[in-house]
Design a protein around this motif. Structure first.
Motif, PDB file in Angstrom:
ATOM      1  N   ASP A 178       0.843  -1.104  -0.153  1.00 28.52           N
ATOM      2  CA  ASP A 178       0.052  -0.090   0.015  1.00 28.52           C
ATOM      3  C   ASP A 178       0.806   1.314  -0.172  1.00 28.52           C
ATOM      4  O   ASP A 178       0.438   2.178   0.495  1.00 28.52           O
ATOM      5  N   TRP A 179       2.081   1.103  -0.545  1.00 29.36           N
ATOM      6  CA  TRP A 179       3.151   2.323  -0.550  1.00 29.36           C
ATOM      7  C   TRP A 179       2.180   3.461  -1.253  1.00 29.36           C
ATOM      8  O   TRP A 179       2.352   4.555  -0.717  1.00 29.36           O
ATOM      9  N   PRO A 180       1.465   3.237  -2.313  1.00 30.19           N
ATOM     10  CA  PRO A 180       1.001   4.502  -2.876  1.00 30.19           C
ATOM     11  C   PRO A 180       0.083   5.234  -2.129  1.00 30.19           C
ATOM     12  O   PRO A 180       0.252   6.583  -1.988  1.00 30.19           O
ATOM     13  N   GLU A 181      -0.679   4.721  -1.433  1.00 29.01           N
ATOM     14  CA  GLU A 181      -1.638   5.170  -0.383  1.00 29.01           C
ATOM     15  C   GLU A 181      -1.094   5.670   0.679  1.00 29.01           C
ATOM     16  O   GLU A 181      -1.590   6.941   0.830  1.00 29.01           O
ATOM     17  N   LEU A 182       0.060   5.171   1.120  1.00 30.14           N
ATOM     18  CA  LEU A 182       0.515   5.768   2.413  1.00 30.14           C
ATOM     19  C   LEU A 182       1.302   6.999   2.151  1.00 30.14           C
ATOM     20  O   LEU A 182       1.321   8.039   2.755  1.00 30.14           O
TER      21      LEU A 182
END
Length: 194
Positions: A178-182
């Motif tokens: 979930d790197w993009p969201e974080l």
């Protein structure tokens, strides 16, 4: 595209794909200086003459190979939803970077900047600049909708959004699913108005 226009027989899509993917693999494995058109021809099961029918030079081949790596779809188009658009762009960025050759090509381009400046120029012109421009556009449009604080530094935010992946990869840290969201939530926390 940088390829020459062919006279005579039409191009073969499968052969074109093999040539571009061989160029990418060899570029990642040995760098631009060590990649020869003979090696590309051997890896693609074709001849050097066939490659020269398509490309005027090794630099032209690499330019097309880099564009091929981006994928036929190109960059996703923004929808007007700030968070969603940024997350979508970062997912696409991650997918393109998660290939086995992406970081190696960047490393090769940086290492050979003085000997072969056209490689880094090609990478910047065809890949880096277009991604950064779309992120700038998304953020500038959000500013025009008064979604961003007036003092928001859009240029720095774009560098944070793209640079985070490189920082994690170079450090050897795992990149969470979930790197993009974080990342978007973290960056937007300092940009949003109110």
């Amino acid at each position: 595209m940088c390829a020459k226009q062919l006279r005579g027989r039409p191009r073969q899509a499968e052969l074109d794909r093999r040539i571009l993917e061989a160029a990418l693999r060899l570029l990642a494995e040995g760098g631009y200086a060590h990649m020869s058109l003979d090696d590309v021809a051997t890896a693609a099961h074709t001849t050097r003459a066939t490659i020269y029918l398509r490309y005027a030079s090794k630099a032209a081949l690499v330019a097309d190979a880099i564009m091929h790596a981006r994928g036929a779809s190109g960059l996703p188009k923004p929808s007007g939803n700030l968070r969603q658009d940024l997350v979508t762009q970062l997912r696409h960025f991650r997918a393109s970077m998660d290939t086995s050759y992406s970081l190696a090509i960047i490393g090769s381009a940086l290492a050979e900047e003085h000997a072969t400046p056209e490689l880094l120029t090609t990478l910047r012109d065809h890949i880096v600049r277009s991604r950064r421009e779309i992120l700038y556009t998304i953020l500038h449009e959000a500013r025009a909708r008064n979604e961003l604080a007036p003092q928001a530094n859009i240029k720095l935010a774009v560098s944070q959004l793209v640079g985070s992946y490189y920082a994690l990869a170079i450090a050897g840290d795992p990149i969470p699913p979930d790197w993009p969201e974080l990342l978007v939530d973290q960056v937007l926390g300092g940009l949003l108005s109110g």
